[in-house]
Design a protein around this motif. Structure first.
Motif, PDB file in Angstrom:
ATOM      1  N   PHE A 102       0.798  -1.217   0.000  1.00  0.00           N
ATOM      2  CA  PHE A 102       0.000   0.000   0.000  1.00  0.00           C
ATOM      3  C   PHE A 102       0.839   1.280   0.000  1.00  0.00           C
ATOM      4  CE2 PHE A 102      -3.115  -3.044   1.760  1.00  0.00           C
ATOM      5  CZ  PHE A 102      -4.168  -2.800   0.896  1.00  0.00           C
ATOM      6  N   GLY A 103       2.144   1.152   0.194  1.00  0.00           N
ATOM      7  CA  GLY A 103       2.963   2.352   0.305  1.00  0.00           C
ATOM      8  C   GLY A 103       2.766   3.043   1.644  1.00  0.00           C
ATOM      9  N   MET A 114      -4.105  -0.342 -20.289  1.00  0.00           N
ATOM     10  CA  MET A 114      -3.749   0.685 -19.313  1.00  0.00           C
ATOM     11  C   MET A 114      -4.677   0.622 -18.095  1.00  0.00           C
ATOM     12  SD  MET A 114      -3.690   4.829 -19.767  1.00  0.00           S
ATOM     13  CE  MET A 114      -5.476   4.953 -19.565  1.00  0.00           C
ATOM     14  N   LEU A 115      -5.971   0.482 -18.360  1.00  0.00           N
ATOM     15  CA  LEU A 115      -6.927   0.414 -17.258  1.00  0.00           C
ATOM     16  C   LEU A 115      -6.717  -0.845 -16.421  1.00  0.00           C
ATOM     17  CD1 LEU A 115     -10.167   1.614 -19.091  1.00  0.00           C
ATOM     18  CD2 LEU A 115      -8.729   2.910 -17.497  1.00  0.00           C
ATOM     19  N   VAL A 147      -6.458  -0.220  -7.812  1.00  0.00           N
ATOM     20  CA  VAL A 147      -7.623   0.525  -7.338  1.00  0.00           C
ATOM     21  C   VAL A 147      -8.648  -0.433  -6.731  1.00  0.00           C
ATOM     22  CG1 VAL A 147      -9.502   2.063  -8.018  1.00  0.00           C
ATOM     23  CG2 VAL A 147      -7.243   2.316  -9.065  1.00  0.00           C
ATOM     24  N   LEU A 148      -8.848  -1.569  -7.393  1.00  0.00           N
ATOM     25  CA  LEU A 148      -9.797  -2.558  -6.875  1.00  0.00           C
ATOM     26  C   LEU A 148      -9.335  -3.147  -5.558  1.00  0.00           C
ATOM     27  CD1 LEU A 148     -10.802  -4.420 -10.173  1.00  0.00           C
ATOM     28  CD2 LEU A 148     -12.117  -2.703  -8.891  1.00  0.00           C
ATOM     29  N   THR A 202     -10.171  12.440   1.290  1.00  0.00           N
ATOM     30  CA  THR A 202     -11.063  12.910   2.349  1.00  0.00           C
ATOM     31  C   THR A 202     -11.950  11.801   2.890  1.00  0.00           C
ATOM     32  OG1 THR A 202     -12.723  13.583   0.715  1.00  0.00           O
ATOM     33  CG2 THR A 202     -11.099  15.232   1.386  1.00  0.00           C
ATOM     34  N   ASP A 203     -12.009  10.659   2.166  1.00  0.00           N
ATOM     35  CA  ASP A 203     -12.912   9.590   2.576  1.00  0.00           C
ATOM     36  C   ASP A 203     -12.278   8.205   2.486  1.00  0.00           C
ATOM     37  OD1 ASP A 203     -12.718   9.356  -0.132  1.00  0.00           O
ATOM     38  OD2 ASP A 203     -14.855   9.520  -0.565  1.00  0.00           O
ATOM     39  N   ASN A 204     -10.928   8.141   2.476  1.00  0.00           N
ATOM     40  CA  ASN A 204     -10.221   6.858   2.435  1.00  0.00           C
ATOM     41  C   ASN A 204     -10.495   6.100   1.146  1.00  0.00           C
ATOM     42  OD1 ASN A 204      -8.416   4.986   3.442  1.00  0.00           O
ATOM     43  ND2 ASN A 204      -9.883   3.981   4.809  1.00  0.00           N
ATOM     44  N   ASN A 205     -10.751   6.851   0.054  1.00  0.00           N
ATOM     45  CA  ASN A 205     -11.051   6.255  -1.244  1.00  0.00           C
ATOM     46  C   ASN A 205      -9.986   6.673  -2.240  1.00  0.00           C
ATOM     47  OD1 ASN A 205     -12.321   6.273  -4.067  1.00  0.00           O
ATOM     48  ND2 ASN A 205     -13.859   5.134  -2.886  1.00  0.00           N
TER      49      ASN A 205
END
Length: 676
Positions: A79-80, A243-244, A251-252, A269-272
């Motif tokens: 996750f870095g 690329m996606l 992201v998933l 701002t929302d952990n997303n």
């Protein structure tokens, strides 16, 4: 008898749409000579970039802390995370941290294990640029010129020896450019899909900035690929899917992994993750709405820190206006610190873009030189345009993203004018490239007039003389080598200003959040704001803890500094800006009650960024505690920097519940033994 040319370019005058092995390569020894030249370039780049690389220490301690955490915890690596306890991540995706963290796991974490991979990325980027330019120009020497120009760009010498994510991002952007060139040669679906996948990982290095090359690559393929338009569109769609997929899997992971068991995604701002992409590190950064993170406006302390850093830069590089005061518009990349970092070849590269397009105006649609001009020129103009008009906090080193494009476009322009040297257009075009490079180098060096003043005059005289001589019609065959020698000398002189600044950059130690290029500043600072001052007593105290987090402190930079000094995990309250909505007071109290946090620390300078107040270490009794608590509250809610008052409730609870003690330049609260 074998003879060797002195030119930076081949002597062939025509570039076929799909070049085969150049005749000059066969004449002068073929592939063996080319391999030797490339090997020499790459070895020289490696030596130059690896030389005394540990002089930079931990570089930017914010990213160094994440690299250290990744070397200790696989989850932190994925996750870095800033800390092995996985409380919060850095505010960028983790590709760069993967490289540095894995190196630390294999070789043991140190300055060398963290920075050497960055330098090796420079070697790889030079090799890829060489490969791309050689293929489109059919010229080994033009590839060498492009690679050398990139290696000698000051911002490259700065950031490929540093630990910010820019190095990994630019390498991946260059890899996408190389793959696109390969796809253009034979309309290769495989290479185009590879270009798309590489851009996906560039996105995972620094989000939308890594995609700034995408429009140029897509346009070049759509225009010039040697196959029907319908097929080209389908292939480009396939590259988009690749690329996606290359970026979307991560992201998933962040969406599907329970938020309660992974680190908070800093900057959102929302952990997303997508909030981070579109907000703090996306459009908000371009539009200037991310000052301080989370959309908050900068505090006085933030402004003072930025202005202090800008003052140190301005003292050495006049014209730098500070993070919030830089000139906005087309002149940004030519002025101040930006000019010193990327501006040396930029005017000539822009001119080269025009010259190549004009020269190739009647070429077939599939002409590779024109396609390459679209790739590198489009990359330079689109990415450079975004950098020029960004309204948010813009670090000058962001311009590393266009360094390969500038170097490649400059080399293509010189090559194209050389092949047209028997025409007035070719001679005057080459002369203009030499003159523009020399004059602009003189202007840049004039801005730092006290540093080797004779250098700028030598560059100006040599390039102007070379430009005049090359403009003479060298039509006789006996004069070809003389013309080649003149062009070579002019190009080398034009590169010498950037080279000198790159050498000075490598010879100078750099650390902190605002490193700059060129010679060492008189006060010895190298952009070191954002660094935590050493506190041996506090380090010894933290090393004795065995809790999940040895301490909690305001801001990621301070937390990272304490981690690197103590080798213990530290909770960064509020993330980098101090304004991330984590932890809540209830969450913090629960962790304290569970014994997961050893100490709460207030640094004397708030966030460890230099200056700040000191505490009265002679205070005793109730009065002393009251004064220290008041000081701590003020430091936490005001002087903490970006996230003013974001977590004042935690400070108020700690100062009302626990007894402070002075440890060096920090006020420390022992959180052990807490009960409701």
């Amino acid at each position: 008898m074998v003879s060797v040319t002195t030119s930076v370019l081949d002597t062939a005058s025509v570039v076929p749409p799909h070049p085969a092995a150049p005749a000059s390569a066969r004449r002068f020894g073929g592939r063996a000579v080319e391999r030797s030249g490339l090997a020499a370039l790459l070895i020289a780049t490696a030596v130059f970039y690896l030389w005394n690389i540990t002089v930079n220490g931990m570089g930017n301690q914010f990213y160094a802390g994440a690299a250290w955490a990744g070397s200790k915890s696989w989850e932190a690596l994925l996750f870095g995370s800033l800390d092995p306890g996985n409380f919060i991540t850095v505010d960028k995706p983790p590709v760069s941290q993967w490289v540095m963290g894995l190196s630390g796991r294999i070789f043991g974490f140190s300055s060398a294990s963290m920075l050497v991979p960055q330098a090796l990325m420079a070697v790889a980027a030079v090799a890829l640029l060489y490969g791309a330019i050689r293929r489109v120009s059919n010229s080994h020497h033009t590839g060498l010129l492009a690679g050398a120009a990139l290696a000698l760009t000051p911002v490259a010498a700065l950031m490929f020896r540093f630990n910010n994510p820019d190095a990994a991002m630019v390498l991946l952007m260059m890899a996408a450019g190389y793959a696109t060139v390969r796809a253009l040669q034979r309309a290769s679906t495989l290479w185009l899909v590879l270009a798309g996948a590489t851009l996906g990982f560039a996105f995972l290095a620094k989000m939308l900035e890594g995609l700034m090359v995408l429009p140029a690559l897509g346009l070049a393929y759509l225009i010039a690929a040697p196959n029907p338009i319908r097929t080209r569109v389908v292939q480009l769609f396939g590259a988009l899917v690749a690329m996606l997929a290359a970026s979307g899997w991560y992201v998933l992971v962040t969406l599907w992994w329970p938020a309660s068991s992974r680190p908070y995604l800093a900057g959102s701002t929302d952990n997303n993750f997508m909030n981070l992409v579109l907000g703090y590190n996306g459009f908000a950064r371009v539009l200037g709405r991310n000052h301080g993170g989370g959309g908050h406006t900068p505090t006085p302390a933030t402004h003072d820190a930025a202005q202090s850093a800008a003052t140190h830069m301005t003292a050495n590089h006049p014209g730098f206006g500070g993070f919030g005061g830089q000139v906005r518009g087309v002149e940004r990349l030519f002025s101040g610190e930006f000019g010193f970092e990327i501006g040396w070849l930029l005017p000539a590269a822009l001119l080269a873009f025009v010259l190549v397009l004009v020269s190739r105006g009647r070429a077939p649609r599939t002409d590779l030189m024109r396609a390459a001009a679209i790739v590198f020129g489009g990359w330079m103009i689109i990415d450079g345009g975004v950098l020029s008009y960004m309204s948010g906090m813009v670090h000058p080193y962001y311009c590393l993203s266009i360094a390969p494009a500038v170097a490649g476009m400059f080399a293509l322009g010189v090559r194209e004018m050389w092949t047209r040297r028997e025409s007035v257009f070719g001679r005057l075009g080459a002369a203009a490239l030499l003159a523009v490079t020399g004059v602009w180098s003189f202007v840049l060096l004039q801005r730092n007039s006290g540093w080797y003043p004779e250098l700028r005059w030598a560059i100006l005289v040599v390039t102007i003389v070379a430009a005049v001589l090359f403009a003479v019609p060298w039509t006789h065959r006996a004069h070809r080598r003389l013309a080649a020698a003149v062009l070579t000398v002019g190009v080398l002189a034009g590169l010498s200003g950037a080279a000198a600044y790159s050498v000075a950059t490598v010879a100078t130690a750099h650390s902190g959040g605002g490193p700059t290029v060129g010679p060492a500043q008189a006060d010895g600072r190298g952009g070191g704001w954002g660094q935590t001052q050493a506190n041996p007593r506090l380090t010894a105290l933290l090393q004795q803890t065995d809790s999940t987090w040895a301490a909690a402190v305001d801001g990621s930079s301070s937390a990272a500094g304490l981690e690197l000094q103590s080798g213990k995990s530290v909770m960064a309250i509020g993330g980098f800006s101090g304004s991330d909505p984590t932890p809540t007071l209830a969450e913090f109290q629960a962790d304290v009650k569970a014994g997961k946090i050893g100490y709460y620390i207030v640094q004397s300078n708030g966030r460890g960024q230099g200056g700040g107040r000191t505490f009265d270490t002679t205070s005793e009794g109730t009065g002393g505690r009251t004064q220290q608590n008041a000081d701590a509250t003020q430091m936490r809610s005001g002087a903490g920097g970006f996230g003013r008052n974001q977590h004042a409730d935690i400070t108020n609870w700690v100062t009302a519940t626990f007894t402070p003690q002075q440890v060096g330049n920090a006020t420390v609260y022992d959180l052990s033994g807490y009960r409701d």
